[in-house]
Design a protein around this motif. Sequence first.
Motif, PDB file in Angstrom:
ATOM      1  N   MET A   1     -38.408 -15.380 -14.119  1.00  0.00           N
ATOM      2  CA  MET A   1     -38.586 -16.215 -15.308  1.00  0.00           C
ATOM      3  C   MET A   1     -39.701 -15.630 -16.183  1.00  0.00           C
ATOM      4  N   ARG A   2     -39.657 -15.930 -17.489  1.00  0.00           N
ATOM      5  CA  ARG A   2     -40.665 -15.428 -18.405  1.00  0.00           C
ATOM      6  C   ARG A   2     -42.011 -16.081 -18.129  1.00  0.00           C
ATOM      7  N   PRO A   3     -43.121 -15.417 -18.492  1.00  0.00           N
ATOM      8  CA  PRO A   3     -44.435 -16.045 -18.364  1.00  0.00           C
ATOM      9  C   PRO A   3     -44.558 -17.173 -19.372  1.00  0.00           C
ATOM     10  N   ASN A   4     -45.099 -18.333 -18.953  1.00  0.00           N
ATOM     11  CA  ASN A   4     -45.248 -19.471 -19.849  1.00  0.00           C
ATOM     12  C   ASN A   4     -46.491 -19.299 -20.710  1.00  0.00           C
ATOM     13  N   LEU A   5     -46.340 -19.503 -22.022  1.00  0.00           N
ATOM     14  CA  LEU A   5     -47.465 -19.477 -22.933  1.00  0.00           C
ATOM     15  C   LEU A   5     -47.887 -20.903 -23.232  1.00  0.00           C
ATOM     16  N   PRO A   6     -49.171 -21.166 -23.371  1.00  0.00           N
ATOM     17  CA  PRO A   6     -49.613 -22.512 -23.735  1.00  0.00           C
ATOM     18  C   PRO A   6     -48.964 -22.940 -25.046  1.00  0.00           C
ATOM     19  N   ILE A   7     -48.397 -24.157 -25.064  1.00  0.00           N
ATOM     20  CA  ILE A   7     -47.675 -24.622 -26.236  1.00  0.00           C
ATOM     21  C   ILE A   7     -48.579 -24.656 -27.466  1.00  0.00           C
ATOM     22  N   SER A   8     -49.803 -25.130 -27.294  1.00  0.00           N
ATOM     23  CA  SER A   8     -50.704 -25.234 -28.440  1.00  0.00           C
ATOM     24  C   SER A   8     -51.018 -23.866 -29.025  1.00  0.00           C
ATOM     25  N   LEU A   9     -51.155 -22.848 -28.157  1.00  0.00           N
ATOM     26  CA  LEU A   9     -51.461 -21.503 -28.625  1.00  0.00           C
ATOM     27  C   LEU A   9     -50.287 -20.917 -29.394  1.00  0.00           C
TER      28      LEU A   9
ATOM     29  N   SER B   1     -36.770  -8.146 -21.624  1.00  0.00           N
ATOM     30  CA  SER B   1     -36.269  -9.510 -21.509  1.00  0.00           C
ATOM     31  C   SER B   1     -37.362 -10.523 -21.809  1.00  0.00           C
ATOM     32  N   ASP B   2     -38.569 -10.287 -21.300  1.00  0.00           N
ATOM     33  CA  ASP B   2     -39.692 -11.181 -21.573  1.00  0.00           C
ATOM     34  C   ASP B   2     -40.041 -11.163 -23.056  1.00  0.00           C
ATOM     35  N   GLU B   3     -40.032  -9.982 -23.643  1.00  0.00           N
ATOM     36  CA  GLU B   3     -40.349  -9.845 -25.064  1.00  0.00           C
ATOM     37  C   GLU B   3     -39.377 -10.665 -25.907  1.00  0.00           C
ATOM     38  N   ILE B   4     -38.090 -10.565 -25.611  1.00  0.00           N
ATOM     39  CA  ILE B   4     -37.074 -11.274 -26.379  1.00  0.00           C
ATOM     40  C   ILE B   4     -37.218 -12.783 -26.189  1.00  0.00           C
ATOM     41  N   ALA B   5     -37.437 -13.222 -24.947  1.00  0.00           N
ATOM     42  CA  ALA B   5     -37.586 -14.653 -24.691  1.00  0.00           C
ATOM     43  C   ALA B   5     -38.800 -15.211 -25.426  1.00  0.00           C
ATOM     44  N   GLN B   6     -39.880 -14.460 -25.469  1.00  0.00           N
ATOM     45  CA  GLN B   6     -41.074 -14.923 -26.165  1.00  0.00           C
ATOM     46  C   GLN B   6     -40.860 -14.963 -27.674  1.00  0.00           C
ATOM     47  N   GLN B   7     -40.116 -13.998 -28.200  1.00  0.00           N
ATOM     48  CA  GLN B   7     -39.780 -14.028 -29.626  1.00  0.00           C
ATOM     49  C   GLN B   7     -38.990 -15.290 -29.952  1.00  0.00           C
ATOM     50  N   LYS B   8     -37.994 -15.590 -29.144  1.00  0.00           N
ATOM     51  CA  LYS B   8     -37.157 -16.769 -29.398  1.00  0.00           C
ATOM     52  C   LYS B   8     -37.953 -18.058 -29.182  1.00  0.00           C
TER      53      LYS B   8
ATOM     54  N   GLN C   1     -37.918  -7.358 -35.693  1.00  0.00           N
ATOM     55  CA  GLN C   1     -38.552  -7.140 -34.394  1.00  0.00           C
ATOM     56  C   GLN C   1     -37.534  -7.216 -33.268  1.00  0.00           C
ATOM     57  N   TYR C   2     -36.624  -8.197 -33.363  1.00  0.00           N
ATOM     58  CA  TYR C   2     -35.597  -8.344 -32.333  1.00  0.00           C
ATOM     59  C   TYR C   2     -34.704  -7.107 -32.300  1.00  0.00           C
TER      60      TYR C   2
ATOM     61  N   SER D   1     -35.855 -16.018 -20.045  1.00  0.00           N
ATOM     62  CA  SER D   1     -35.830 -14.626 -19.627  1.00  0.00           C
ATOM     63  C   SER D   1     -35.192 -14.498 -18.246  1.00  0.00           C
ATOM     64  N   GLY D   2     -34.764 -13.299 -17.926  1.00  0.00           N
ATOM     65  CA  GLY D   2     -34.270 -13.008 -16.588  1.00  0.00           C
ATOM     66  C   GLY D   2     -32.797 -13.293 -16.409  1.00  0.00           C
ATOM     67  N   ASP D   3     -32.307 -13.023 -15.221  1.00  0.00           N
ATOM     68  CA  ASP D   3     -30.912 -13.247 -14.874  1.00  0.00           C
ATOM     69  C   ASP D   3     -30.618 -14.740 -14.911  1.00  0.00           C
ATOM     70  N   ASP D   4     -29.541 -15.131 -15.614  1.00  0.00           N
ATOM     71  CA  ASP D   4     -29.280 -16.566 -15.771  1.00  0.00           C
ATOM     72  C   ASP D   4     -28.998 -17.272 -14.448  1.00  0.00           C
ATOM     73  N   SER D   5     -28.633 -16.525 -13.408  1.00  0.00           N
ATOM     74  CA  SER D   5     -28.413 -17.160 -12.108  1.00  0.00           C
ATOM     75  C   SER D   5     -29.717 -17.676 -11.496  1.00  0.00           C
ATOM     76  N   ASN D   6     -30.850 -17.194 -12.029  1.00  0.00           N
ATOM     77  CA  ASN D   6     -32.157 -17.627 -11.523  1.00  0.00           C
ATOM     78  C   ASN D   6     -32.837 -18.651 -12.424  1.00  0.00           C
ATOM     79  N   TRP D   7     -32.191 -19.020 -13.525  1.00  0.00           N
ATOM     80  CA  TRP D   7     -32.813 -20.005 -14.407  1.00  0.00           C
ATOM     81  C   TRP D   7     -32.908 -21.356 -13.710  1.00  0.00           C
ATOM     82  N   GLN D   8     -34.049 -22.008 -13.821  1.00  0.00           N
ATOM     83  CA  GLN D   8     -34.224 -23.345 -13.251  1.00  0.00           C
ATOM     84  C   GLN D   8     -33.924 -24.432 -14.279  1.00  0.00           C
ATOM     85  N   TYR D   9     -34.169 -24.131 -15.532  1.00  0.00           N
ATOM     86  CA  TYR D   9     -33.904 -25.073 -16.617  1.00  0.00           C
ATOM     87  C   TYR D   9     -33.940 -24.302 -17.931  1.00  0.00           C
TER      88      TYR D   9
END
Length: 398
Positions: free
Chosen positions: A1-9, A34-41, A94-95, A135-143
């Motif tokens: 899974m992608r690294p979580n960024l603080p929402i406020s930041l 994959s992480d870069e793209i997920a963070q962009q979105k 960028q994408y 981010s990551g393989d969709d089979s590993n997505w938790q939500y």
Amino acid sequence: MRPNLPISLVLATTMVGLPLNAQTVNTTDAQSISDEIAQQKQALALQLSARYFDLEKSIKSQITEKHLATALDSVDTLQPHSAFKQQMQQADYQYRQTKGITQYTDSVMELRIADASMVKNWKEGQSPLFAFEPSGDDSNWQYVEAYDVYGQVHQLDVYQMPDVPVLVVDSNSAKELQAGLKAMQAEMKRLGQDSNLITNGNVDKQVLKAKSSIQRSAQVSDVEPLNTTQLTKIRLNDDEEPWISGKAEVYAIITGVDPSRVEPEIDLVDMPYLDYDGKDYYPRQTMIFWPRYRWGAVDMILMEQDDGTDYKELAKILVKAAEDILKMIPDPEIQGYAIIAQITNRILDVIPDGVLTNDDDYLDSYYTIMQNTPYVERPGAGGNVVATFKPVTISPTE
């Protein structure tokens, strides 16, 4: 899974500009891409949710039950001379830079509603959520993470369609795949692999190319009919796609051996009509031009495009995998078309463990499709696809 960024930041930075625009992606590491793209979105989803009431009129005028998506850079704000559109254009660039397709399309990013059934309630005033693919393989997505118009986080089920309107920040997958296949073809040619790119709309050009490659100086009367194989019917049992990913974007990799030299032949086929599983399609698409292949035999791998693909790197992997197999065989003529299956298996071995994260999902494969041979309702090797193939001979123009 992608690294979580603080929402406020993230929200604070996106209000003045997307935080990733200043970075240039210079890595081929799949997880990084994959992480870069997920963070962009994620950044875009937060920015859009925060500015929804300013953007609502524009978005509602462009998204309907018949047109479920709109280009991100076409969304306008109520404020004149807003920098918002420029930010969207920068995000789109960028994408495309991350995916290595800037040369092949001017824009790909879009905002789409997850399902047509959501349009009515949304148009009648129900506030939407803004979501993006993790981010990551969709089979590993938790939500699936989504944000409401007040910036609150919601965790949505990966496979159960939400019962509230959801606007998804995504790429136009059809445009991205078309650009990606062009990037793959260009990289293959750079590596010395004369790959064809076949689409459902350029059959005539492909026919001319195939003919000219055989008899460039021949008179029309000397040109032999062109043997091809068409895909006349296909059904996909499972497209491997969670609801947030939208329509499937399927393409084929045709593997064989060059007729005039001991080199692999790898062609790419765009299949833009194959949107959903559980439905029959009748494309009558020309898939195989037989003068390009030795022994009148090819294999076919069916793939579904997802995030995380570095198209140039994928092209390198395909070419190297095929070349490595042929280098291991001292006399290919002895084994004949059995070599093709070895090439296909090698490609299948390297794709899942290669450069792809949330990688292009392997759907199915067909081994040993023969020239002049019809196949009716033939299941793929994995049983996920059923297809009918028809030999078609194209006569020279009078």
